[in-house]
Enzyme design. Structure first.
Site, mmCIF file in Angstrom:
data_model
loop_
_atom_site.group_PDB
_atom_site.id
_atom_site.type_symbol
_atom_site.label_atom_id
_atom_site.label_comp_id
_atom_site.label_asym_id
_atom_site.label_seq_id
_atom_site.Cartn_x
_atom_site.Cartn_y
_atom_site.Cartn_z
ATOM 1 N N GLY A 9 12.480 4.648 -63.546
ATOM 2 C CA GLY A 9 11.222 4.895 -62.841
ATOM 3 C C GLY A 9 10.351 3.663 -62.918
ATOM 4 N N MET A 10 10.023 3.072 -61.755
ATOM 5 C CA MET A 10 9.268 1.820 -61.714
ATOM 6 C C MET A 10 7.919 2.018 -61.018
ATOM 7 S SD MET A 10 12.231 -1.007 -60.846
ATOM 8 C CE MET A 10 11.105 -2.398 -61.119
ATOM 9 N N ASP A 15 5.008 -2.407 -68.033
ATOM 10 C CA ASP A 15 5.889 -1.636 -68.905
ATOM 11 C C ASP A 15 7.238 -1.330 -68.248
ATOM 12 O OD1 ASP A 15 3.936 -1.625 -70.875
ATOM 13 O OD2 ASP A 15 3.069 0.272 -70.205
ATOM 14 N N SER A 16 7.203 -0.744 -67.060
ATOM 15 C CA SER A 16 8.469 -0.403 -66.403
ATOM 16 C C SER A 16 9.211 -1.663 -65.949
ATOM 17 C CB SER A 16 8.230 0.533 -65.212
ATOM 18 O OG SER A 16 7.368 -0.041 -64.255
ATOM 19 N N CYS A 95 3.321 17.319 -64.834
ATOM 20 C CA CYS A 95 3.968 16.324 -63.970
ATOM 21 C C CYS A 95 5.242 15.754 -64.597
ATOM 22 C CB CYS A 95 2.989 15.192 -63.655
ATOM 23 S SG CYS A 95 3.645 13.976 -62.499
ATOM 24 N N GLY A 119 9.366 3.499 -68.780
ATOM 25 C CA GLY A 119 8.717 2.520 -69.642
ATOM 26 C C GLY A 119 7.782 3.135 -70.662
ATOM 27 N N CYS A 192 -4.160 9.485 -62.612
ATOM 28 C CA CYS A 192 -3.600 8.569 -61.612
ATOM 29 C C CYS A 192 -3.991 8.904 -60.181
ATOM 30 C CB CYS A 192 -2.077 8.540 -61.745
ATOM 31 S SG CYS A 192 -1.254 10.080 -61.265
#
Length: 350
Positions: A9-10, A15-16, A95, A119, A192
């Site tokens: 997951g990016m 981090d990712s 989520c 990440g 977010c």
């Protein structure tokens, strides 16, 4: 020889991005996937652009998965409904297991990946033959708190590359590989899908009614008028707009009566919590005499407790040290040492 394909997951953040490079260096064939969740167009475009740019630079496949419709139905609706019920929602707890990781697993099949990865600053390893989440080694950045809802199907395929790093080491890793632009990116903060982290403005944009009502004390005596229960949170002192001869704090919110209960700070302390929608790796380890650690907040709170399982998804948590500002709708997350053993949603406290 490749260790296998891993779907990462990016988000386009440091981090990712570093997770992608670490996995690649460790011998995995990395496939990047960026989810589009919210309706914030600028945020979505930035995340996709940054993730695609890195994928191209390090030579990995990259895909985009639009989950805006599912996100609205599952997360935004939950968020607004919880506030209307006088509760304090925690959208990440829904989520992560129900949308993000479930769709990582689903897409891993589509793209023929053996593993999934993110990440997050947490670790995953075996304990007595079962996969568990463990705290990240950096206690200041540890994100295990957000992952209690993951089921064994996810845990058995999950890789968490950043679990042994702190944030500074992650940034240094990006620098070492020549990605100084990544190391300078700021961390994302707040919810977010809400601009400027202003949840009240967001609720109003969804035409949620802020109905006026009364402040009352513990005995039900009227102390003044409030501007709508959605404007208040447990433990709040500022912005109440009433005159009192001593500090008063929000200790209760009732959607049924549209009342806000105000009391002394001492009344915010609780020593018993009812938890629902309990999830755990192994329910058999919850011996009612065993002492666990419970967190009801992400940071700076570790409280010894005993847990009495009422049935498979509900429990009473006895706090061995009283905790202030326990909000209905938030989560209680349980640890045995640094091993995450389960969690659930707070229904009530006393």
């Amino acid at each position: 020889m490749s260790k296998g394909r891993v779907l990462l997951g990016m988000s386009g953040g440091v981090d990712s991005s570093v997770a992608a490079m670490m996995l690649q260096k460790d011998g995995y064939e990395v496939v990047g996937l960026t989810f589009i969740f919210s309706e914030l167009k600028e945020q979505n475009e930035f995340a996709v652009k940054e993730a695609q740019k890195l994928a191209q630079e390090i030579g990995i496949e990259h895909f985009v998965c639009d989950l805006r419709s599912e996100f609205t139905k599952l997360i935004v609706n939950y968020f607004t409904q919880e506030y209307q019920k006088g509760r304090t929602p925690f959208p990440c707890a829904i989520c992560n297991p129900e949308l993000k990781f479930k769709n990582l697993l689903k897409n891993a099949e589509i793209y023929h990946c053996n593993y999934i990865a993110t990440g997050h600053y947490a670790r995953i390893k075996k304990h007595k033959g079962k996969q568990y989440i463990f705290e990240g080694t950096d206690t200041e950045k540890d994100q295990s708190f957000f992952l209690w809802g993951l089921d064994k199907e996810v845990l058995n395929k999950l890789i968490l590359p950043l679990g042994a790093l702190n944030k500074m080491q992650t940034r240094e890793y990006a620098n070492t590989l020549g990605f100084s632009c990544l190391s300078q990116k700021k961390d994302s903060l707040g919810i977010c899908f809400i601009e400027e982290n202003n949840y009240r403005k967001f609720l109003k944009s969804k035409c949620i009614e802020f109905k006026r009502g009364y402040f009352v004390d513990k005995e039900g005596r009227v102390l003044g008028r409030h501007s709508g229960i959605l404007n208040y949170t447990i433990g709040q002192r500022r912005g109440l707009g009433i005159s009192a001869n001593k500090p008063m704090f929000v200790s209760g919110i009732s959607a049924t009566t549209n009342e806000i209960v105000l009391s002394d700070y001492e009344d915010l302390y609780k020593n018993k919590i009812l938890v629902s929608n309990m999830k755990c790796v192994d329910i058999q380890e919850f011996d009612k005499d065993k002492v666990f650690i419970v967190r009801i907040r992400y940071r700076l709170q570790n409280t010894p407790c005993k847990i009495n399982i009422l049935h498979k998804d509900q429990a009473i948590v006895y706090l061995l040290e009283p905790v202030a500002m326990v909000a209905n709708g938030q989560t209680a997350v349980f640890y045995d040492g640094n091993r995450l053993v389960g969690g659930g949603f707070i229904e009530s406290s006393e």
